[in-house]
Design a protein around this motif. Structure first.
Motif, PDB file in Angstrom:
ATOM      1  N   LEU B 104       0.823  -1.115  -0.097  1.00 32.41           N
ATOM      2  CA  LEU B 104       0.092   0.004  -0.034  1.00 32.41           C
ATOM      3  C   LEU B 104       0.787   1.083   0.165  1.00 32.41           C
ATOM      4  CD1 LEU B 104      -2.806   1.399   0.233  1.00 32.41           C
ATOM      5  CD2 LEU B 104      -2.634   1.032   2.796  1.00 32.41           C
ATOM      6  N   LEU B 105       1.872   1.304   0.960  1.00 36.53           N
ATOM      7  CA  LEU B 105       2.798   2.254   1.025  1.00 36.53           C
ATOM      8  C   LEU B 105       3.474   2.635  -0.250  1.00 36.53           C
ATOM      9  CD1 LEU B 105       4.445   4.146   3.120  1.00 36.53           C
ATOM     10  CD2 LEU B 105       6.249   2.564   3.206  1.00 36.53           C
ATOM     11  N   HIS B 106       3.923   1.606  -0.919  1.00 36.70           N
ATOM     12  CA  HIS B 106       4.661   1.870  -2.249  1.00 36.70           C
ATOM     13  C   HIS B 106       3.802   2.094  -3.584  1.00 36.70           C
ATOM     14  CE1 HIS B 106       8.670   1.615  -0.763  1.00 36.70           C
ATOM     15  NE2 HIS B 106       8.175   0.730   0.440  1.00 36.70           N
ATOM     16  N   ALA B 107       2.507   1.396  -3.544  1.00 33.04           N
ATOM     17  CA  ALA B 107       1.413   1.835  -4.645  1.00 33.04           C
ATOM     18  C   ALA B 107       1.082   3.389  -4.347  1.00 33.04           C
ATOM     19  CB  ALA B 107       0.176   0.982  -4.476  1.00 33.04           C
ATOM     20  N   ILE B 108       1.024   3.825  -3.200  1.00 32.75           N
ATOM     21  CA  ILE B 108       0.520   5.020  -3.227  1.00 32.75           C
ATOM     22  C   ILE B 108       1.698   6.075  -3.739  1.00 32.75           C
ATOM     23  CG2 ILE B 108       0.463   7.466  -1.255  1.00 32.75           C
ATOM     24  CD1 ILE B 108      -0.857   4.971   0.381  1.00 32.75           C
ATOM     25  N   ARG B 109       2.919   5.710  -3.361  1.00 32.95           N
ATOM     26  CA  ARG B 109       4.152   6.346  -3.905  1.00 32.95           C
ATOM     27  C   ARG B 109       4.178   6.381  -5.626  1.00 32.95           C
ATOM     28  NH1 ARG B 109       9.441   4.866  -4.923  1.00 32.95           N
ATOM     29  NH2 ARG B 109       9.074   2.900  -4.546  1.00 32.95           N
ATOM     30  N   ARG B 110       3.871   5.309  -5.986  1.00 27.89           N
ATOM     31  CA  ARG B 110       4.065   5.152  -7.570  1.00 27.89           C
ATOM     32  C   ARG B 110       2.857   5.464  -8.233  1.00 27.89           C
ATOM     33  NH1 ARG B 110       6.700  -0.090  -6.144  1.00 27.89           N
ATOM     34  NH2 ARG B 110       4.685  -0.939  -6.058  1.00 27.89           N
ATOM     35  N   ASN B 111       1.678   5.813  -7.650  1.00 28.27           N
ATOM     36  CA  ASN B 111       0.335   6.404  -8.172  1.00 28.27           C
ATOM     37  C   ASN B 111       0.042   5.575  -9.454  1.00 28.27           C
ATOM     38  OD1 ASN B 111      -1.669   8.070  -8.058  1.00 28.27           O
ATOM     39  ND2 ASN B 111      -0.570   9.387  -9.595  1.00 28.27           N
ATOM     40  N   PRO B 112      -0.197   4.003  -9.364  1.00 29.84           N
ATOM     41  CA  PRO B 112      -0.737   3.372 -10.534  1.00 29.84           C
ATOM     42  C   PRO B 112      -2.340   3.681 -10.581  1.00 29.84           C
ATOM     43  CG  PRO B 112      -0.507   2.003  -8.734  1.00 29.84           C
ATOM     44  CD  PRO B 112      -0.072   3.217  -8.148  1.00 29.84           C
ATOM     45  N   ARG B 113      -2.892   3.671 -11.647  1.00 25.89           N
ATOM     46  CA  ARG B 113      -4.370   3.947 -11.916  1.00 25.89           C
ATOM     47  C   ARG B 113      -5.108   2.691 -11.463  1.00 25.89           C
ATOM     48  NH1 ARG B 113      -9.208   4.277 -14.948  1.00 25.89           N
ATOM     49  NH2 ARG B 113      -8.727   2.786 -16.279  1.00 25.89           N
ATOM     50  N   ILE B 114      -5.139   2.526  -9.994  1.00 24.48           N
ATOM     51  CA  ILE B 114      -6.093   1.370  -9.461  1.00 24.48           C
ATOM     52  C   ILE B 114      -6.836   2.027  -8.363  1.00 24.48           C
ATOM     53  CG2 ILE B 114      -4.511  -0.446  -9.972  1.00 24.48           C
ATOM     54  CD1 ILE B 114      -3.696  -0.517  -7.338  1.00 24.48           C
ATOM     55  N   THR B 115      -8.226   1.400  -8.332  1.00 30.94           N
ATOM     56  CA  THR B 115      -9.165   1.919  -7.049  1.00 30.94           C
ATOM     57  C   THR B 115      -9.080   0.813  -6.037  1.00 30.94           C
ATOM     58  OG1 THR B 115     -10.663   2.815  -9.126  1.00 30.94           O
ATOM     59  CG2 THR B 115     -11.450   2.668  -6.774  1.00 30.94           C
ATOM     60  N   GLY B 190      -5.514   8.035 -11.221  1.00 27.10           N
ATOM     61  CA  GLY B 190      -4.385   7.478 -10.489  1.00 27.10           C
ATOM     62  C   GLY B 190      -4.674   6.412  -9.526  1.00 27.10           C
ATOM     63  N   PHE B 191      -4.017   6.754  -8.253  1.00 25.53           N
ATOM     64  CA  PHE B 191      -4.406   5.689  -7.264  1.00 25.53           C
ATOM     65  C   PHE B 191      -5.398   6.467  -6.407  1.00 25.53           C
ATOM     66  CE2 PHE B 191      -3.901   4.286  -2.730  1.00 25.53           C
ATOM     67  CZ  PHE B 191      -3.719   2.848  -2.972  1.00 25.53           C
ATOM     68  N   SER B 192      -6.602   5.681  -6.022  1.00 28.13           N
ATOM     69  CA  SER B 192      -7.571   6.043  -5.359  1.00 28.13           C
ATOM     70  C   SER B 192      -7.857   4.937  -4.102  1.00 28.13           C
ATOM     71  CB  SER B 192      -8.834   6.429  -6.267  1.00 28.13           C
ATOM     72  OG  SER B 192      -9.232   5.351  -6.974  1.00 28.13           O
ATOM     73  N   PHE B 193      -8.289   5.418  -3.001  1.00 20.92           N
ATOM     74  CA  PHE B 193      -8.725   4.676  -1.691  1.00 20.92           C
ATOM     75  C   PHE B 193      -9.822   5.112  -1.019  1.00 20.92           C
ATOM     76  CE2 PHE B 193      -7.971   3.154   2.383  1.00 20.92           C
ATOM     77  CZ  PHE B 193      -7.221   2.115   2.435  1.00 20.92           C
ATOM     78  N   VAL B 194     -10.694   4.329  -1.184  1.00 28.62           N
ATOM     79  CA  VAL B 194     -12.088   4.652  -0.354  1.00 28.62           C
ATOM     80  C   VAL B 194     -12.138   3.858   0.719  1.00 28.62           C
ATOM     81  CG1 VAL B 194     -14.486   4.924  -0.473  1.00 28.62           C
ATOM     82  CG2 VAL B 194     -13.064   4.936  -2.775  1.00 28.62           C
ATOM     83  N   ASP B 195     -11.899   4.422   1.924  1.00 23.83           N
ATOM     84  CA  ASP B 195     -11.849   4.033   3.408  1.00 23.83           C
ATOM     85  C   ASP B 195     -13.507   3.839   3.863  1.00 23.83           C
ATOM     86  OD1 ASP B 195     -11.452   3.252   6.003  1.00 23.83           O
ATOM     87  OD2 ASP B 195     -10.142   5.085   6.626  1.00 23.83           O
ATOM     88  N   ILE B 196     -13.861   2.588   3.966  1.00 25.43           N
ATOM     89  CA  ILE B 196     -15.138   2.583   4.249  1.00 25.43           C
ATOM     90  C   ILE B 196     -15.506   1.708   5.446  1.00 25.43           C
ATOM     91  CG2 ILE B 196     -17.720   1.359   3.215  1.00 25.43           C
ATOM     92  CD1 ILE B 196     -15.982   0.830   0.613  1.00 25.43           C
ATOM     93  N   THR B 197     -16.094   2.536   6.545  1.00 22.98           N
ATOM     94  CA  THR B 197     -16.193   1.963   7.818  1.00 22.98           C
ATOM     95  C   THR B 197     -17.552   1.173   7.718  1.00 22.98           C
ATOM     96  OG1 THR B 197     -15.188   3.806   9.154  1.00 22.98           O
ATOM     97  CG2 THR B 197     -16.972   2.454  10.066  1.00 22.98           C
ATOM     98  N   SER B 198     -17.610  -0.070   8.247  1.00 23.14           N
ATOM     99  CA  SER B 198     -18.427  -1.109   7.966  1.00 23.14           C
ATOM    100  C   SER B 198     -18.556  -2.021   9.308  1.00 23.14           C
ATOM    101  CB  SER B 198     -17.995  -1.848   6.799  1.00 23.14           C
ATOM    102  OG  SER B 198     -18.721  -3.021   6.680  1.00 23.14           O
ATOM    103  N   GLY B 259       3.808   3.810 -12.519  1.00 18.29           N
ATOM    104  CA  GLY B 259       3.052   5.049 -12.133  1.00 18.29           C
ATOM    105  C   GLY B 259       2.852   6.153 -13.001  1.00 18.29           C
ATOM    106  N   LYS B 260       1.784   7.082 -12.658  1.00 18.84           N
ATOM    107  CA  LYS B 260       1.702   8.153 -13.510  1.00 18.84           C
ATOM    108  C   LYS B 260       2.120   9.516 -12.957  1.00 18.84           C
ATOM    109  CE  LYS B 260      -1.753   6.747 -16.246  1.00 18.84           C
ATOM    110  NZ  LYS B 260      -1.422   5.255 -16.041  1.00 18.84           N
ATOM    111  N   GLY B 261       3.169   9.592 -11.822  1.00 20.28           N
ATOM    112  CA  GLY B 261       3.831  10.700 -11.491  1.00 20.28           C
ATOM    113  C   GLY B 261       4.237  10.574  -9.974  1.00 20.28           C
ATOM    114  N   SER B 262       4.997  11.638  -9.621  1.00 18.94           N
ATOM    115  CA  SER B 262       5.738  11.552  -8.368  1.00 18.94           C
ATOM    116  C   SER B 262       4.565  12.157  -7.557  1.00 18.94           C
ATOM    117  CB  SER B 262       7.095  12.161  -8.221  1.00 18.94           C
ATOM    118  OG  SER B 262       6.513  13.793  -8.365  1.00 18.94           O
ATOM    119  N   GLY B 263       5.191  12.139  -6.026  1.00 19.54           N
ATOM    120  CA  GLY B 263       4.129  12.820  -4.970  1.00 19.54           C
ATOM    121  C   GLY B 263       4.446  14.468  -4.958  1.00 19.54           C
ATOM    122  N   GLU B 264       5.494  15.092  -5.653  1.00 23.53           N
ATOM    123  CA  GLU B 264       5.679  16.428  -5.899  1.00 23.53           C
ATOM    124  C   GLU B 264       4.708  17.086  -6.525  1.00 23.53           C
ATOM    125  OE1 GLU B 264       8.462  15.009  -3.526  1.00 23.53           O
ATOM    126  OE2 GLU B 264       8.075  17.117  -3.851  1.00 23.53           O
ATOM    127  N   ALA B 265       4.120  18.122  -5.656  1.00 25.78           N
ATOM    128  CA  ALA B 265       2.840  18.871  -6.421  1.00 25.78           C
ATOM    129  C   ALA B 265       3.601  19.887  -7.342  1.00 25.78           C
ATOM    130  CB  ALA B 265       1.988  19.369  -5.448  1.00 25.78           C
TER     131      ALA B 265
END
Lengths: 357, 265
Positions: B104-115, B190-198, B259-265
């Protein structure tokens, strides 16, 4: 094309490309890193070839499975500690029946061990490293040209057997530079047969025991055995077409040396004195060939870079004792072979004299 | 077409316990898929180990049911080889953030287009309700009899370490918001994360004083609040979507990874 100087690890990358590989994921680890580096360089000028340096070997092993399901011929390369981390994924690939290739450039273990020294201590790990029962197919070349050739065979065999095939190498072979002419090596490439993901099906690629419709079969022994036997039969049948070995040297000797990978090269000066059996397909064991050839010899000597891993397999297959020459601690040299033969009283006098002079 | 066409209703009843929250996620996901035109020729599901992982088996897509913790490397590889596909990971909080935390940590860094849809029930449900990295401090579980001791993992903070990433917090009670979050996540480049309390009523809720799943849903209704519009950070029990700057959709240079880009804005 002309002859060229090529390294064993680089030959693996070229073999993979020749076989149609378009995806590599890996994590740097000596002595396999040249494969990863060569893959990154190749990817930079070949956009159809995708390269990812992963966060660890666990990610690498799972990524090549995902890539293969998505439609790419895929592979990774590692060494002992990383190969241990990949074992769960190898079992997963067996369960899914996914073609992919794992390259293990062996060093001295266990644990971090001797990272740059050659060993052959992963022989049993390639067969039994993951949990449960499965049928491994493993090849082990012994020259740079063979690294290229058997990498192509490994990819072909993976496609046909629908399984993760392992190519063994070692620190010595991986870093060996030899003059080769790859154009003289012609291996027909087996095309992809697995339909890629999103081809209009609703398949479930499950590590959990399931029925074909996706329902859990986690308590159905009959279904488990049916699927297991089907996979096993396919792999054994395909492996028969890849029954590679070498039988040679002095066949009139009363002693048969069994050696594979770089060890067979190191032992070359023994050629006038002993017969040689070199399994290239390490698993499944070439038991018919081994039984037939070994029956002609009074003594069997297994020379290997582990404390008897393959020797124990030979004993089990042949139901007879073998002499062992283990080359441990990275001491994979003719000197170590001489010492080992001397210890068991089988060192040819001429070789002993050469050693003294 | 109806959202029901996305679900293998012939396999019902599911293995999920009565009152489980996972079905509420599957329904909203199916509705979004129907709305966006996701089908078995353009979408792949990747699910992990845990109750949530079974969702792939119940939906009309090719689905990879991975080893425990390994959804993200598998999903990222699929997205790399087949960038035209929608790759949707559905798994639990234990699978994604504990055993799969490094990926998870590294996918966030690489920003692949996954949901990534995370069914966050705050415990390990399938194995009987043990404490996990998302369990609130003080929650008594079968492996934290005196109450969980450690602070839960900060998923929002983790995801937002990449300025291009997408993080949404929602619950299964807030169905409209859940649907919006899933839809925008799938559309995110890019990378998207939906945190769903259940809710896991059987292996968590009942043990901490909820008589039924309904009480747990009512608790979500009472406890969670919408974040003010435009929030760039969600406070405790706030619901909302925190979007980074979308990475440019330029082709990835050969050999540069997935990845689609770095974390630098």
């Amino acid at each position: 094309m002309a002859k060229r100087l090529l390294q064993g690890n680089e030959a693996v990358l070229l073999g993979a490309v020749k076989a149609g590989a378009t995806y590599f994921a890996g994590y740097p680890i000596s002595p396999s890193s040249e494969i990863l580096m060569a893959a990154s360089v190749y990817a930079a000028s070949h956009p159809e070839f995708r390269f990812l340096q992963e966060e660890d070997e666990i990610a690498s092993a799972n990524a090549i499975i995902g890539a293969s399901l998505a439609g790419a011929k895929s592979f990774t390369a590692t060494s002992g500690p990383g190969f241990s981390l990949m074992q769960e994924a190898i079992g997963y690939a067996h369960k899914l029946r996914v073609p992919t290739v794992f390259v293990d450039v062996q060093r001295v273990g266990p644990a971090t061990g001797m990272p740059t020294m050659p060993g052959q201590g992963d022989i049993l790990q390639t067969r039994y490293g993951s949990s449960g029962d499965y049928t491994s197919i493993v090849f082990y070349p012994s020259s740079v040209a063979e690294c290229y050739e058997y990498t192509i065979h490994a990819f072909n065999c993976a496609e046909e057997s629908e399984s993760p095939v392992i190519l063994l190498s070692d620190a010595f072979l991986g870093h060996l530079n030899e003059v080769v002419d790859l154009d003289t090596i012609q291996v027909p490439v087996v095309p992809r047969t697995l339909e890629p993901l999103a081809s209009g099906h609703t398949r479930l690629f499950s590590g959990v025991a399931t029925y074909p419709d996706g329902e859990p079969a986690t308590a159905d022994g009959d279904e488990f055995i049916r699927q297991y036997e089907e996979s096993k039969a396919l792999r054994l049948q395909v492996a028969e077409r890849y029954a590679f070995y070498e039988y040679g040297w002095n066949k009139d000797s009363d002693t048969l040396v069994i050696a594979f990978g770089i060890t067979r090269r190191i032992a070359q000066p023994l050629a006038p004195y002993f017969a040689l059996f070199r399994p290239i397909r390490i698993w499944p064991v070439l038991q018919d060939q081994l039984r037939e050839i070994a029956a002609r010899y009074k003594r069997l000597v297994v020379i290997e870079g582990s404390d008897g891993q393959y020797a124990s397999v030979v004993e089990r297959v042949l139901y007879r004792d073998v002499y062992r020459v283990p080359l441990l601690g990275g001491r994979m040299s003719l000197e170590a072979v001489r010492e080992g033969l001397d210890r068991i009283g089988l060192l040819p006098r001429e070789l002993a004299e050469t050693a003294v002079s | 077409m109806s959202y029901k066409d996305k679900i293998k209703t012939d396999l019902f009843p599911t293995i999920w316990c009565p009152g489980c929250g996972i079905g509420l996620i599957m329904t909203q996901l199916a509705m979004v898929m129907d709305e966006l035109g996701l089908d078995k020729s353009n979408t792949v599901m990747v699910t992990g180990i845990g109750c949530t992982g079974r969702m792939g088996a119940y939906m009309q897509f090719d689905s990879v049911y991975t080893l425990h913790g390994r959804t993200i490397p598998v999903a990222e590889a699929i997205a790399t080889v087949r960038p035209e596909l929608n790759v949707i990971v559905v798994s639990g909080d234990g699978d994604l953030t504990s055993i799969g935390g490094n990926h998870l940590l590294h996918a966030i860094r690489r920003n692949p287009r996954i949901t990534v849809l995370c069914n966050n029930n705050e415990i390990y449900g399938l194995t009987g309700g043990q404490t996990g990295p998302t369990t609130p401090v003080g929650t008594k579980t079968v492996s934290s009899p005196a109450g969980s001791v450690y602070s839960p993992v900060n998923l929002q903070g983790l995801v937002n370490t990449n300025a291009n990433a997408f993080y949404a917090k929602t619950t299964v009670y807030h169905q409209g918001q859940l649907r919006k979050a899933i839809k925008e996540a799938i559309e995110w480049p890019g990378f998207s994360f939906v945190d769903i309390t259940s809710q896991c009523i059987e292996n968590n809720g009942r043990r901490i004083g909820f008589p039924s799943a309904n009480e747990m849903l009512n608790y979500f209704k009472k406890e969670y609040r919408q974040a003010p519009p435009g929030s760039t950070q969600l406070a405790y029990h706030q619901l909302g979507i925190v979007k980074g700057t979308p990475a440019t959709a330029e082709p990835v240079p050969a050999g540069a990874g997935s990845g689609k880009g770095s974390g630098e804005a």
